[in-house]
Design a protein around this motif. Structure first.
Motif: not given
Length: 170
Positions: A40-51
């Motif tokens: 989810g949006a709360h997860c910093p690792m998710c931001r890099a993964y979505l990019a």
């Protein structure tokens, strides 16, 4: 909630989710598709993964495999995350705890500001042309995520060479 073990070759649970921005997607629909569950949006690792997922999206499309992301986030949270990461593909929202249990996902009870009360840990489910589970990867930690490059090349190989789903026995 207990985890239900899914097996390759099975038809996935009949879960239909709303897509951010409109429409719906079903886990049980036929057609080569890769569902990737992110925290989810709360997860910093998710931001890099979505990019990173955005950089692979065109490759999946060219291979005839639809890439669909999913999380417990609301439409508002997802819209903000997509704007931040640049991900422009389909994203299923509001993955509920009962859906997570049906998929056998590991669920975390949030203690993080901005996180849904319960959210799923990373997972990937590849569905084949007949609508059956072809590959399943379920993790319990944010740093053990599905490798998109390996999934893309493996799924293309399996599809193009008629390789059946592996590991259908327990």
């Amino acid at each position: 909630m207990s985890h239900i073990p899914l097996l390759p070759g099975q038809i996935p649970p009949a879960i239909t989710l709303a897509l951010n921005g409109g429409g719906q997607v079903s886990f049980a629909a036929p057609g080569w598709r890769l569902f990737v569950v992110y925290r989810g949006a709360h997860c910093p690792m998710c931001r890099a993964y979505l990019a990173q997922a955005e950089s692979f999206r065109a490759h999946f499309a060219a291979a005839g495999i639809e890439l669909v992301l999913a999380s417990a986030d609301t439409a508002e949270q997802t819209t903000a995350l997509m704007a931040e990461t640049g991900y422009a593909g389909p994203v299923a929202i509001n993955l509920a705890p009962e859906h997570m249990a049906m998929l056998g996902l590991f669920i975390t009870d949030a203690g993080v500001a901005g996180a849904p009360r319960q959210f799923a840990e990373p997972a990937a489910f590849a569905v084949d042309g007949d609508g059956r589970l072809h590959a399943i990867q379920i993790s319990n930690a944010p740093y053990a995520r599905p490798d998109l490059q390996a999934l893309l090349s493996g799924l293309v190989y399996d599809r193009d060479n008629g390789v059946a789903a592996r590991g259908a026995m327990r």
